[in-house]
Design a protein around this motif. Structure first.
Motif, PDB file in Angstrom:
ATOM      1  N   ALA A 187       0.638  -1.011  -0.048  1.00 52.89           N
ATOM      2  CA  ALA A 187      -0.032   0.063   0.006  1.00 52.89           C
ATOM      3  C   ALA A 187       0.698   1.146   0.032  1.00 52.89           C
ATOM      4  O   ALA A 187       1.955   1.153   0.637  1.00 52.89           O
ATOM      5  CB  ALA A 187      -0.970   0.013   1.107  1.00 52.89           C
ATOM      6  N   PRO A 188       0.431   2.489  -0.489  1.00 51.82           N
ATOM      7  CA  PRO A 188       1.322   3.522  -0.627  1.00 51.82           C
ATOM      8  C   PRO A 188       1.252   4.102   0.937  1.00 51.82           C
ATOM      9  O   PRO A 188       0.333   3.999   1.730  1.00 51.82           O
ATOM     10  CB  PRO A 188       0.339   4.661  -1.394  1.00 51.82           C
ATOM     11  CG  PRO A 188      -0.941   3.755  -1.427  1.00 51.82           C
ATOM     12  CD  PRO A 188      -0.869   2.520  -1.294  1.00 51.82           C
ATOM     13  N   PHE A 223      -8.689   4.375 -12.061  1.00 53.70           N
ATOM     14  CA  PHE A 223      -8.210   5.583 -13.030  1.00 53.70           C
ATOM     15  C   PHE A 223      -9.370   6.320 -13.525  1.00 53.70           C
ATOM     16  O   PHE A 223      -9.102   7.642 -13.357  1.00 53.70           O
ATOM     17  CB  PHE A 223      -7.326   4.744 -13.950  1.00 53.70           C
ATOM     18  CG  PHE A 223      -6.612   6.225 -14.952  1.00 53.70           C
ATOM     19  CD1 PHE A 223      -5.382   6.732 -14.429  1.00 53.70           C
ATOM     20  CD2 PHE A 223      -7.204   6.210 -16.135  1.00 53.70           C
ATOM     21  CE1 PHE A 223      -4.906   7.777 -15.182  1.00 53.70           C
ATOM     22  CE2 PHE A 223      -6.690   7.110 -16.876  1.00 53.70           C
ATOM     23  CZ  PHE A 223      -5.672   7.890 -16.331  1.00 53.70           C
ATOM     24  N   ARG A 224     -10.478   5.642 -14.096  1.00 52.24           N
ATOM     25  CA  ARG A 224     -11.538   6.382 -14.681  1.00 52.24           C
ATOM     26  C   ARG A 224     -12.081   7.049 -13.637  1.00 52.24           C
ATOM     27  O   ARG A 224     -12.538   8.468 -13.710  1.00 52.24           O
ATOM     28  CB  ARG A 224     -12.529   5.455 -15.363  1.00 52.24           C
ATOM     29  CG  ARG A 224     -11.638   4.618 -16.505  1.00 52.24           C
ATOM     30  CD  ARG A 224     -12.757   3.808 -17.437  1.00 52.24           C
ATOM     31  NE  ARG A 224     -11.856   3.302 -18.400  1.00 52.24           N
ATOM     32  CZ  ARG A 224     -12.419   2.373 -19.365  1.00 52.24           C
ATOM     33  NH1 ARG A 224     -13.447   1.964 -19.037  1.00 52.24           N
ATOM     34  NH2 ARG A 224     -11.859   1.859 -20.207  1.00 52.24           N
ATOM     35  N   THR A 225     -12.389   6.586 -12.314  1.00 50.89           N
ATOM     36  CA  THR A 225     -12.987   7.306 -11.213  1.00 50.89           C
ATOM     37  C   THR A 225     -12.365   8.602 -10.685  1.00 50.89           C
ATOM     38  O   THR A 225     -12.807   9.611 -10.773  1.00 50.89           O
ATOM     39  CB  THR A 225     -13.172   6.217 -10.062  1.00 50.89           C
ATOM     40  OG1 THR A 225     -13.924   5.101 -10.362  1.00 50.89           O
ATOM     41  CG2 THR A 225     -14.001   7.031  -8.874  1.00 50.89           C
ATOM     42  N   LEU A 325      -4.850   5.502  -6.306  1.00 52.46           N
ATOM     43  CA  LEU A 325      -5.837   6.139  -6.752  1.00 52.46           C
ATOM     44  C   LEU A 325      -7.149   6.155  -5.952  1.00 52.46           C
ATOM     45  O   LEU A 325      -7.470   7.316  -5.852  1.00 52.46           O
ATOM     46  CB  LEU A 325      -6.261   5.872  -8.270  1.00 52.46           C
ATOM     47  CG  LEU A 325      -5.005   5.801  -9.282  1.00 52.46           C
ATOM     48  CD1 LEU A 325      -5.373   5.076 -10.511  1.00 52.46           C
ATOM     49  CD2 LEU A 325      -4.782   7.273  -9.878  1.00 52.46           C
ATOM     50  N   THR A 326      -7.400   5.123  -5.499  1.00 56.96           N
ATOM     51  CA  THR A 326      -8.531   5.168  -4.617  1.00 56.96           C
ATOM     52  C   THR A 326      -8.544   6.156  -3.395  1.00 56.96           C
ATOM     53  O   THR A 326      -9.624   6.909  -3.120  1.00 56.96           O
ATOM     54  CB  THR A 326      -8.951   3.639  -4.263  1.00 56.96           C
ATOM     55  OG1 THR A 326      -9.145   2.854  -5.295  1.00 56.96           O
ATOM     56  CG2 THR A 326     -10.256   3.488  -3.303  1.00 56.96           C
ATOM     57  N   PRO A 331     -10.097  13.096  -1.784  1.00 57.04           N
ATOM     58  CA  PRO A 331      -9.657  14.358  -1.193  1.00 57.04           C
ATOM     59  C   PRO A 331      -8.973  15.377  -2.711  1.00 57.04           C
ATOM     60  O   PRO A 331      -9.113  16.380  -2.486  1.00 57.04           O
ATOM     61  CB  PRO A 331      -8.225  13.810  -0.528  1.00 57.04           C
ATOM     62  CG  PRO A 331      -8.671  12.425  -0.348  1.00 57.04           C
ATOM     63  CD  PRO A 331      -9.461  11.874  -1.337  1.00 57.04           C
ATOM     64  N   CYS A 332      -8.577  14.545  -3.555  1.00 64.42           N
ATOM     65  CA  CYS A 332      -8.152  15.701  -4.724  1.00 64.42           C
ATOM     66  C   CYS A 332      -9.358  16.310  -5.409  1.00 64.42           C
ATOM     67  O   CYS A 332      -9.035  17.598  -5.772  1.00 64.42           O
ATOM     68  CB  CYS A 332      -7.287  14.905  -5.618  1.00 64.42           C
ATOM     69  SG  CYS A 332      -5.600  14.348  -5.225  1.00 64.42           S
ATOM     70  N   ALA A 333     -10.380  15.544  -5.379  1.00 65.62           N
ATOM     71  CA  ALA A 333     -11.735  16.211  -5.973  1.00 65.62           C
ATOM     72  C   ALA A 333     -12.061  17.444  -5.209  1.00 65.62           C
ATOM     73  O   ALA A 333     -12.195  18.352  -5.896  1.00 65.62           O
ATOM     74  CB  ALA A 333     -12.959  15.373  -6.111  1.00 65.62           C
TER      75      ALA A 333
END
Length: 588
Positions: A187-188, A223-225, A325-326, A331-333
């Motif tokens: 995990a990151p 990625f698409r999400t 990505l998940t 948070p990025c959005a």
């Protein structure tokens, strides 16, 4: 129960249902064991190719299309050396494969025996790991480790070299084989996620740069999400095509040497690159020192060696791409739709307008077949087809004009750029899913490199459809010689090509021909309606070039189209200067 019979049962336990190969002296015990398994009703499907390179590329295509481990088999000496190109392709494009080669008996190794080659040493730079069995007792450990290594982390090929006496040795004491578990991707780290989020929140002109690692990490949906939630304009590498559907409003297309203007300009003007499973390949970056000069970089990758290898990463996020990505999506959005939101909306609108302004045109004048239009039309007729490409101009036209909706629809030799890949890879893709629609797009130069595999198509009745674009030249090399070598055309003339339709017919393959634009529609329909394997021979203009093109030693904003190339050749393109050295990069 000898070593070879144990190995066949172990392959079945690993879930192998299809393998590709060609027999010979040092691997004969293994083939005898395959025959014995067939007699007992527990057969794997062995596909007899007509050249060992075909076996490696077919296993490669099987693995690319399915995500499972591809398996190929060959004898010692020339059988093993003929696999090398396919093994190298799998290594450079991270394709999981297990390669089994016969070897002379251990008592003869090192004596220059008949068909002895040090395949273990030959392949060390192009495999994740190599095994050389010295006794039957090695087999249980080696096979489990080979499949575990091929599947784990960044996938790749693994070699098992099997001396003949090991295959014949008594294996009755060996335990039943059980596959080894594959370790979960790490995990990151939270600190890297927080640092990535901080950069994203500050960006006004962000771009997502997606590569082949998205599909390898089973992260397409994540990625698409992420892209949909953040509304960040996105570009894709050759191996990343399909991670966003071609018609997605935020998909600016492929970047790089033959990328779209919208994609290349967006990257060059960005202030943040969010790099997802890509490696800053030279075909994508152009002149690296001038690539995205004002952008900071968030680099997400499973392979720590890729982060910072070619471009400094302001934030490196090492770990499972899907989990990364998940974790970042919401948070990025939230940050992107808050502060600096107006700047980002204007940036997005600018990128999308460029995509519209520079969209490809398909209204080429004249009666001859325009390859980009034919490929776009075929992709619309066969939207779910798996496409296996060879290498050259046709490969770039497919990348530019085919409408991909999933990365595993697109099988192409990316990093190695191996001609002869397309037909055997299509065979592998068809065998991994007999119900799939599989299309091979090839050029006249590439096609003749593994044309013998038409016999494999016929023998197994595989309904692969072949589109052969014939310009009677090594098209990509000819294009470079035209533009950058003062039209000194050296060894690119293929005007003595055979009658490809007659060649296909001789192999028992249904063949069609088209050389006029107004007959393309009917020809494509006839090809797709053919019940079995079929070839459509397409005559195209030898002078046709792939546009746009970033010249060597230039940055990606300095793209040429046909008119600019003409100006360059006569010295009237002030924003471009002829490169001092174009010899380092010829094929696409």
């Amino acid at each position: 129960m000898n070593g070879a019979r144990w190995l066949v049962q172990a392959l079945a336990a690993e879930g192998v249902d299809t393998l590709f190969g060609y027999p010979g002296g040092a691997i004969m015990p293994f083939y005898d064991a395959l025959h014995g398994a067939a007699s007992s009703g527990h057969a794997m499907k062995h596909v007899l190719v007509r050249h060992e390179q075909g076996a490696a590329f077919a296993a490669n295509g099987y693995a690319r299309a399915s995500g499972q481990v591809g398996v190929c088999v060959a004898t010692s000496g020339p059988g093993a050396s003929n696999l090398v190109t396919g093994i190298a392709d799998a290594m450079l494009d991270s394709v999981p494969m297990v390669v089994i080669t016969g070897q002379v008996p251990t008592t003869l190794m090192g004596t220059d025996a008949f068909q002895e080659l040090d395949v273990f040493g030959m392949t060390l730079p192009i495999v994740k790991h190599s095994f050389l069995a010295r006794s039957v007792d090695d087999l249980s450990r080696m096979l489990g480790e080979a499949f575990r290594i091929a599947r784990s982390g960044r996938p790749g090929p693994v070699l098992i070299d099997l001396p003949k006496d090991v295959q014949n040795g008594d294996a009755s004491h060996l335990p039943m084989h059980a596959p080894l578990p594959v370790e979960r991707a790490p995990a990151p780290m939270d600190a890297s996620l927080h640092a990535a989020l901080a950069l994203v929140s500050q960006a006004q002109r962000p771009v997502v740069y997606g590569g082949g690692g998205i599909a390898l990490g089973d992260a397409v949906q994540a990625f698409r999400t992420f892209v949909d939630a953040t509304q960040i304009p996105s570009v894709l590498t050759l191996r990343g095509l399909g991670a966003l559907p071609t018609g997605h409003p935020l998909n600016l297309g492929m970047l790089g040497m033959h990328g779209s203007r919208a994609a290349n300009l967006a990257v060059q003007e960005s202030d943040l690159l969010i790099v997802v499973g890509a490696r800053f390949d030279d075909r994508a970056t152009g002149k690296l020192a001038e690539f995205a000069p004002n952008a900071r970089v968030v680099h997400m990758d499973l392979d720590a060696c890729e982060i910072g290898k070619l471009r400094h990463a302001d934030v490196g996020v090492r770990g499972d791409i899907r989990a990364t990505l998940t974790a970042l999506t919401l948070p990025c959005a939230a940050h992107l739709h808050g502060r600096n939101g107006a700047f980002r909306r204007q940036w997005r609108a600018t990128c999308q307008q460029r995509a519209r302004d520079h969209a490809a045109r398909y209204d080429a004048p004249g009666d001859s077949v325009y390859a980009p239009a034919l490929l776009k039309q075929l992709s619309e007729r066969a939207p779910r087809a798996v496409v296996a490409c060879d290498v050259g101009q046709h490969q770039m036209w497919v990348a530019q004009h085919w409408r991909f909706s999933d990365p595993r629809q697109h099988l192409t030799s990316g990093a190695l750029g191996a001609m002869g890949f397309g037909l055997p890879a299509a065979i592998g893709a068809q065998l991994q899913d007999p119900d799939a629609q599989v299309i091979c797009v090839s050029g006249d130069g590439s096609f003749l490199m593994n044309v013998q595999e038409l016999a494999t198509l016929k023998r197994y009745g595989l309904p692969v459809k072949i589109v052969l674009l014939d310009n009677q030249a090594l098209g990509m090399v000819r294009q470079w010689q035209e533009l950058f070598f003062d039209k000194r055309y050296s060894e690119v003339d293929l005007s003595d090509n055979p009658d490809f339709a007659a060649v296909a017919t001789a192999f028992g393959i249904h063949a069609l021909h088209v050389d006029r634009a107004d007959r393309v529609d009917n020809a494509l329909q006839a090809l797709l309606d053919s019940p079995g394997p079929a070839l459509l021979h397409v005559a195209i203009d030898q002078a046709a070039n792939v546009w746009p093109l970033v010249p060597p030693n230039h940055n990606n904003a300095q793209m040429l189209d046909a008119d600019e190339a003409t100006s360059l050749l006569i010295g009237n393109a002030p924003h471009l200067s002829p490169p001092k050295d174009a010899s380092h990069a010829i094929s696409a």
